[in-house]
Design a protein around this motif. Structure first.
Motif, mmCIF file in Angstrom:
data_model
loop_
_atom_site.group_PDB
_atom_site.id
_atom_site.type_symbol
_atom_site.label_atom_id
_atom_site.label_comp_id
_atom_site.label_asym_id
_atom_site.label_seq_id
_atom_site.Cartn_x
_atom_site.Cartn_y
_atom_site.Cartn_z
ATOM 1 N N SER A 50 33.411 23.459 37.762
ATOM 2 C CA SER A 50 34.860 23.478 37.596
ATOM 3 C C SER A 50 35.286 24.531 36.580
ATOM 4 O O SER A 50 36.284 25.244 36.786
ATOM 5 N N LEU A 51 34.544 24.643 35.497
ATOM 6 C CA LEU A 51 34.857 25.657 34.492
ATOM 7 C C LEU A 51 34.672 27.063 35.058
ATOM 8 O O LEU A 51 35.462 27.972 34.771
ATOM 9 N N ALA A 52 33.622 27.250 35.855
ATOM 10 C CA ALA A 52 33.392 28.562 36.471
ATOM 11 C C ALA A 52 34.515 28.915 37.440
ATOM 12 O O ALA A 52 34.959 30.071 37.507
ATOM 13 N N LEU A 53 34.999 27.918 38.185
ATOM 14 C CA LEU A 53 36.113 28.156 39.106
ATOM 15 C C LEU A 53 37.374 28.553 38.335
ATOM 16 O O LEU A 53 38.076 29.510 38.716
ATOM 17 N N GLY A 54 37.663 27.845 37.255
ATOM 18 C CA GLY A 54 38.812 28.201 36.430
ATOM 19 C C GLY A 54 38.669 29.594 35.832
ATOM 20 O O GLY A 54 39.638 30.356 35.758
ATOM 21 N N HIS A 55 37.455 29.939 35.438
ATOM 22 C CA HIS A 55 37.153 31.255 34.891
ATOM 23 C C HIS A 55 37.460 32.333 35.927
ATOM 24 O O HIS A 55 38.123 33.343 35.621
ATOM 25 N N LEU A 56 36.995 32.124 37.153
ATOM 26 C CA LEU A 56 37.214 33.104 38.215
ATOM 27 C C LEU A 56 38.686 33.209 38.590
ATOM 28 O O LEU A 56 39.171 34.296 38.931
ATOM 29 N N GLN A 57 39.409 32.109 38.535
ATOM 30 C CA GLN A 57 40.840 32.154 38.833
ATOM 31 C C GLN A 57 41.579 33.033 37.835
ATOM 32 O O GLN A 57 42.477 33.797 38.210
ATOM 33 N N LEU A 58 41.198 32.940 36.560
ATOM 34 C CA LEU A 58 41.799 33.807 35.546
ATOM 35 C C LEU A 58 41.507 35.276 35.850
ATOM 36 O O LEU A 58 42.397 36.131 35.770
ATOM 37 N N VAL A 59 40.259 35.550 36.198
ATOM 38 C CA VAL A 59 39.860 36.938 36.461
ATOM 39 C C VAL A 59 40.562 37.486 37.703
ATOM 40 O O VAL A 59 41.127 38.590 37.684
ATOM 41 N N ILE A 60 40.550 36.711 38.790
ATOM 42 C CA ILE A 60 41.152 37.186 40.034
ATOM 43 C C ILE A 60 42.660 37.400 39.873
ATOM 44 O O ILE A 60 43.216 38.412 40.309
ATOM 45 N N GLY A 61 43.336 36.443 39.227
ATOM 46 C CA GLY A 61 44.774 36.578 39.030
ATOM 47 C C GLY A 61 45.135 37.799 38.202
ATOM 48 O O GLY A 61 46.059 38.549 38.546
ATOM 49 N N SER A 62 44.390 38.018 37.115
ATOM 50 C CA SER A 62 44.696 39.157 36.243
ATOM 51 C C SER A 62 44.366 40.484 36.917
ATOM 52 O O SER A 62 45.127 41.454 36.816
ATOM 53 N N ILE A 63 43.238 40.541 37.626
ATOM 54 C CA ILE A 63 42.837 41.787 38.279
ATOM 55 C C ILE A 63 43.797 42.144 39.410
ATOM 56 O O ILE A 63 44.128 43.321 39.623
ATOM 57 N N ALA A 64 44.274 41.148 40.144
ATOM 58 C CA ALA A 64 45.230 41.420 41.221
ATOM 59 C C ALA A 64 46.492 42.069 40.663
ATOM 60 O O ALA A 64 46.991 43.062 41.212
ATOM 61 N N CYS A 65 46.998 41.528 39.560
ATOM 62 C CA CYS A 65 48.207 42.094 38.939
ATOM 63 C C CYS A 65 47.928 43.487 38.376
ATOM 64 O O CYS A 65 48.744 44.404 38.531
#
Length: 249
Positions: A50-65
């Motif tokens: 779950s922590l890894a998923l949250g980590h990836l969500q932060l990365v994907i969201g920021s990189i997309a922007c």
């Protein structure tokens, strides 16, 4: 032979990552010597997956922007109408990379509160420079003869950009995207200092309790994710560039 070794490395790294995320107790015999005073060897306060998923969500969201703004900015400053803004745009992108993420968090928290948002802002700023610079470099490397040929075919400026310039610049743009993604996977660990869900929680817990086993778990998962994601993005880049008849950067 090289392909076989590379595939074996990928499988081994993926297998280790999955064990760390879902069956960390299998590695207890390696982690126990890193603890003291009968401290737990496996982090169980939250699910590592779950922590890894949250980590990836932060990365994907920021990189997309970051990618949207950096690519659009790179296109703008390589047009005749925006060329004068290149030094300013480059300075802004450099500032985002050189300004410490911890300082960005400290400034963002009073405005946005604790949680994911301050971390997204810090990661967004951190991801701008590689993508922007590679977009500019990729667009500037397009041969003038190719551009003249596109004009001779009667293409409009928009058609030339979409059909000629961006496809030819794509390998460098994708390389910048890969670099920014890997940087942000590591940097995202600081988000846990402002209550963002991520693997930094495991590392910080290890630092607070002087538990090297926790630090190793968090660090290994982040490192393996960075290596595997970079490798996967490289394979996607190669497939795309082959499809459009280009050579990867």
């Amino acid at each position: 032979m090289k392909l076989l070794v590379a595939n074996l490395f990928r499988l081994a790294a993926l297998a280790l990552l999955l064990i760390l995320l879902f069956r960390t107790e299998w590695l207890s015999f390696l982690l126990v010597p890193l603890t003291s005073n009968n401290a737990p060897a496996v982090y169980t306060q939250n699910s590592l997956a779950s922590l890894a998923l949250g980590h990836l969500q932060l990365v994907i969201g920021s990189i997309a922007c970051s990618a949207v703004l950096a690519v659009l900015g790179g296109i703008f400053v390589t047009r005749e109408s925006g060329a004068d803004f290149l030094p300013l745009s480059r300075a802004i992108a450099n500032a985002g990379q050189t300004f410490p993420p911890v300082a960005v968090l400290a400034l963002a928290v009073p405005a946005t509160g604790f949680g994911a948002m301050p971390t997204l802002i810090a990661l967004f700023l951190y991801g701008l420079l590689p993508i922007f610079e590679n977009t500019v470099a990729g667009l500037k490397q397009v041969s003038p003869q190719v551009l003249d040929a596109a004009d001779g075919m009667g293409m409009s400026a928009t058609q030339r950009l979409l059909r000629v310039e961006l496809p030819l610049a794509l390998p460098l743009i994708l390389e910048g995207l890969k670099v920014a993604t890997v940087i942000n996977i590591g940097t995202a660990t600081i988000g846990s200092t402002v209550a963002a869900k991520g693997l930094g929680e495991v590392i910080i817990a290890g630092l607070i309790s002087d538990n090297t086993a926790f630090i190793l778990q968090g660090g290994l998962i982040v490192g393996l994710m960075a290596v595997l994601i970079y490798d996967a993005m490289g394979l996607v880049e190669a497939a795309i560039t082959r499809r459009i008849g280009l050579r990867a950067a």
